[in-house]
Structures are given as C-alpha cells and as structure tokens.
Design an enzyme around this catalytic site. Structure first.
Site, PDB file in Angstrom:
ATOM      1  N   LYS A  43     -25.097   1.432  11.513  1.00 12.53           N
ATOM      2  CA  LYS A  43     -24.532   2.735  11.141  1.00 12.53           C
ATOM      3  C   LYS A  43     -23.043   2.575  10.867  1.00 12.53           C
ATOM      4  O   LYS A  43     -22.463   1.523  11.177  1.00 12.53           O
ATOM      5  CB  LYS A  43     -24.794   3.759  12.249  1.00 12.53           C
ATOM      6  CG  LYS A  43     -24.251   3.380  13.597  1.00 12.53           C
ATOM      7  CD  LYS A  43     -24.677   4.398  14.641  1.00 12.53           C
ATOM      8  CE  LYS A  43     -24.163   3.993  16.005  1.00 12.53           C
ATOM      9  NZ  LYS A  43     -24.251   5.056  16.979  1.00 12.53           N
ATOM     10  N   ARG A 140     -27.386  13.594  25.845  1.00  7.82           N
ATOM     11  CA  ARG A 140     -26.828  13.743  24.513  1.00  7.82           C
ATOM     12  C   ARG A 140     -27.990  14.180  23.612  1.00  7.82           C
ATOM     13  O   ARG A 140     -28.161  15.353  23.375  1.00  7.82           O
ATOM     14  CB  ARG A 140     -26.168  12.435  24.062  1.00  7.82           C
ATOM     15  CG  ARG A 140     -25.161  12.606  22.960  1.00  7.82           C
ATOM     16  CD  ARG A 140     -24.459  11.317  22.621  1.00  7.82           C
ATOM     17  NE  ARG A 140     -25.358  10.228  22.272  1.00  7.82           N
ATOM     18  CZ  ARG A 140     -24.950   9.033  21.823  1.00  7.82           C
ATOM     19  NH1 ARG A 140     -23.666   8.783  21.695  1.00  7.82           N
ATOM     20  NH2 ARG A 140     -25.816   8.092  21.518  1.00  7.82           N
ATOM     21  N   TYR A 264      10.581   3.915  13.176  1.00 12.20           N
ATOM     22  CA  TYR A 264      10.569   5.336  13.542  1.00 12.20           C
ATOM     23  C   TYR A 264      10.783   5.504  15.040  1.00 12.20           C
ATOM     24  O   TYR A 264      10.154   4.823  15.845  1.00 12.20           O
ATOM     25  CB  TYR A 264       9.233   5.986  13.154  1.00 12.20           C
ATOM     26  CG  TYR A 264       9.067   6.149  11.661  1.00 12.20           C
ATOM     27  CD1 TYR A 264       9.931   6.957  10.936  1.00 12.20           C
ATOM     28  CD2 TYR A 264       8.048   5.492  10.991  1.00 12.20           C
ATOM     29  CE1 TYR A 264       9.778   7.109   9.562  1.00 12.20           C
ATOM     30  CE2 TYR A 264       7.884   5.639   9.627  1.00 12.20           C
ATOM     31  CZ  TYR A 264       8.758   6.450   8.911  1.00 12.20           C
ATOM     32  OH  TYR A 264       8.606   6.592   7.566  1.00 12.20           O
ATOM     33  N   MET A 319       2.841   3.849   8.717  1.00  9.57           N
ATOM     34  CA  MET A 319       1.661   4.030   7.866  1.00  9.57           C
ATOM     35  C   MET A 319       1.241   2.728   7.164  1.00  9.57           C
ATOM     36  O   MET A 319       0.063   2.394   7.092  1.00  9.57           O
ATOM     37  CB  MET A 319       1.930   5.121   6.821  1.00  9.57           C
ATOM     38  CG  MET A 319       0.703   5.476   6.010  1.00  9.57           C
ATOM     39  SD  MET A 319       1.022   6.719   4.751  1.00  9.57           S
ATOM     40  CE  MET A 319       1.191   8.190   5.695  1.00  9.57           C
TER      41      MET A 319
END
Ligand SMILES: Cc1ncc(COP(=O)(O)O)c(C=O)c1O
Length: 374
Positions: A43, A140, A264, A319
């Site tokens: 998956k 679940r 940053y 990024m």
C-alpha cells in the site's frame, strides 16, 4: 528501469530503489515463515518505493496486498497474474464489479460490506476470496467476536471463499495492550469450528511471534528493510537490507566564524570557526523538518581523508536544503555525494532523531524526487 529517465534533472537529489534487496528480504521472510504464503504489503505505492519497483523485486511473492483498487488495476495492466488483496475491501458498492473483474481478494470488515456482497451477482465464473476481519482487540477495523460468526455464515451461504483474518496492535512491543497472546486467544475462540485458512502476522509478528503466523503472513515494513520497532539493530540482527537509498550532493559551502548562526531561526551557533555543507534536500523532498541537530548524514569517502564520514545536521531543515557540520570532513567539497538514508544511514536512525518512525519517512518521499529502480 528509471521512472525519471525522460526528465530533465538538474538538482542532484535521487532515490534509488534496490530490487536485489527486495528479493533478499522476501527470501528472509520465506525462511522465517516457511509454512505460510506471503502477502507482500505494497500500500501507499509500496511504502514510497513505487509499485513498479515492488513488482520487479517481489515477483516471487504469493500475492500483493494494497489499499487502492487503482493500484490493483495498475498491477494487472503491468502483467501481475497472481493474487491481490484489497486490505480495506470495498469503499463503495460500485467498486465490486471492478474488484471482481480484476480478480481481487477482499478484506471484509463491516456489516455494510457484507450486505453489498450478498446482493452482488457474480458472472465472472470464479469465486471471490474473502478475508473476514475480526476485531480481536485493536479496535480499528473488524467484526467484534459476537458478530463474527453471523458475518462468516452469511458470506459462506452467499458462495464466497472465506479466510479468517485479524491484525495485531502490539506485536512490536513487550508490554503493549492488548498483547499478541490476548488477541490470539480472542481469535482462536471466535473462529472455533469455522474451517478456513487464516491470516494474522505483520512484520513484527513474523519476527517475534512465530506461533502467530497463520496460513498467510502480511509483511510490510520488513520487506523494505526498515524496522517495525524503529530500532535499526532489530533489522540488522534479522539480516534485512535497506531497499531505498536517498542521496544528494553538497551544493554550497559556508565558512562560518565562531558565534555565527545558521538558517531559519538561527538555532545553531557555531562553537568555533567551521565549514558548513549545504545539501540539496529539504522537507519538500520528504526529509523530516523536525530532524534534530546531530541527525547523521553520510558524506562520500572519495572526498574525505580516512574514508567516508558521518556529518551531523546543524540548523533547521528548510524546504529545499539542509546544512551539515563539515568539521570531520575537511576535504568535502561542492559536488561531494551525501546519503540521507540507505545503507550507510539507517532511515530508522533519521526517524528517531526526528520524533517519528521509518514508515512515515519512506512513505512520504516526495513526488519531486527522481527515482531510479535498479
Ligand atoms: C492489515 C495490515 N496488515 C499488514 C500490514 C503490514 O504491517 P507492517 O508494515 O508493520 O509489516 C498492515 C500495515 O499497516 C496492515 O494494515
């Protein structure tokens, strides 16, 4: 084969998927579960490794287990003639016709799915295999034990081929609740007297609960050479190999003075004069933004005295770039190859330093990263 063959690639980042490692890992699973058939869980585009690579490297599996019917269709269109299991079954009644046409096996976990199947007229000439899911404590998906027999009998009467299935919540933990033992007890009671093949074990159960395998095991993460616990040592001990290797290059070097800050937020302050390598890889490539200072990055030996070297991340991942401390790699230069994860840097270690698990990192490899299937 390369999914990036026709793309103009300037940026040096590249993910390589090693199909030999897939073959090796599948072989190891056969050794660990010799009596069971194997659903290779692919998956999320084979946990970020691409279906094309999985089909190539795992062609000797007994079946592929996945989520999206479009992926089942892709496998059929690309020549897969073996079994396919839709791990959450049908999301709508309309899917049933196509699922049948594609000869998919279906997990059935809800009353609604049973009703859809009862009203379906199967003209295909082959029966549909059902993996009926018991909620044995994970809470679940699946039928509670008191509902399970009714669902089993309804589908059996409607002509479906039934299998029993459940999923473990804590096969990777020593003291998690419910335990594998408790779930097994629930499973054994629920299916008593209902003759059908079984499917139980995920990767962790295959590694550590050999009494809980069943007729069909469902390994996911171990196929990719990543640990179900997050501890890389577990996967090394069991001789699994990393399938995905994420590499890039140093694209710039900064000469910092003692007291300078990087990136940053200026979170890292240079403790002395030092060189910083700027790497073409950031969170838009799937690298975790929360990677702490000290997260390992491997720098290619060819440029470094005394062999390859691990250089720690310093400063915030941005990024498109991240920054590493080059004090241990005096000869590293622009163009030096680095490995973000793979054989030299386990993805489990990067995940640990980022407050997540290897599963999340490999699944989140970004679309923009070119992939080569070797
Ligand atoms: C029902 C089911 N079986 C098997 C697996 C494979 O689990 P793992 O990747 O931990 O082996 C998953 C993955 O989440 C799953 O949902």
């Amino acid at each position: 084969m390369s999914s990036s063959a026709n793309r103009l690639i300037n940026r040096p980042i590249l993910a390589t998927i090693h199909t030999d490692a897939f073959r090796h890992n599948l072989g190891r699973i056969r050794e660990l579960a010799p009596e069971s058939k194997i659903w290779s869980v692919v998956k999320a585009k084979a946990y970020g490794h691409t279906l094309a690579a999985a089909l190539n490297g795992l062609e000797s599996t007994d079946g592929f287990a996945l989520l999206d019917i479009a992926d089942a269709q892709w496998l059929r269109e690309h020549g897969w003639g073996g079994r396919i299991l839709l791990l959450e079954g049908l999301f709508s009644q309309q899917e049933l016709e196509l699922a049948c046409k594609l000869r998919c096996d279906l997990v059935v976990h809800s009353e609604q799915q049973v009703t859809w199947l009862e009203s379906f007229v199967n003209h295909s000439g082959h029966p549909i295999n059902i993996f009926l899911k018991l909620n044995s404590g994970m809470n679940r998906l699946g039928f509670r034990p008191e509902q399970y027999r009714t669902a089993f009998h309804r589908l059996h009467s409607a002509g479906y081929h039934l299998h029993h299935m459940t999923h473990f919540a804590n096969a990777d933990q020593v003291d998690g609740l419910p335990s594998v033992g408790e779930q097994m007890e629930c499973f054994d009671q629920a299916i008593e007297g209902l003759e059908a093949p079984t499917s139980l074990a995920n990767s962790a159960a295959i590694l550590w609960h050999r009494n809980a395998l069943g007729d069909w095991v469902r390994p996911g993460i171990m196929l990719y050479g990543v640990s179900p616990t997050g501890m890389h040592a577990d996967i090394v001990r069991s001789e699994f190999q990393a399938v995905m290797q994420l590499r890039s290059e140093i694209i710039d070097i900064q000469e910092l003075k003692k007291g300078d800050h990087i990136g940053y937020g200026g979170c890292y302050e240079a403790p002395e004069d030092m060189r910083i390598g700027v790497i073409a890889c950031g969170y838009a490539d799937g690298y975790p933004r929360h990677a702490e200072d000290g997260t390992p990055v491997w720098v290619d030996a060819a440029d470094v005295d005394g062999g390859s070297v691990i250089c720690p991340i310093v400063g915030r991942v941005s990024m498109d770039m991240l920054t590493i401390d080059l004090r241990e790699a005096p000869k590293a230069k622009i163009g030096s190859v680095v490995e973000l994860w793979g054989n030299e840097v386990p993805v489990d270690d990067v995940a640990q330093m980022s407050g997540t698990i290897g599963y999340e990192l490999i699944c989140a490899l970004a679309q923009r990263v070119p992939v080569i299937i070797k």
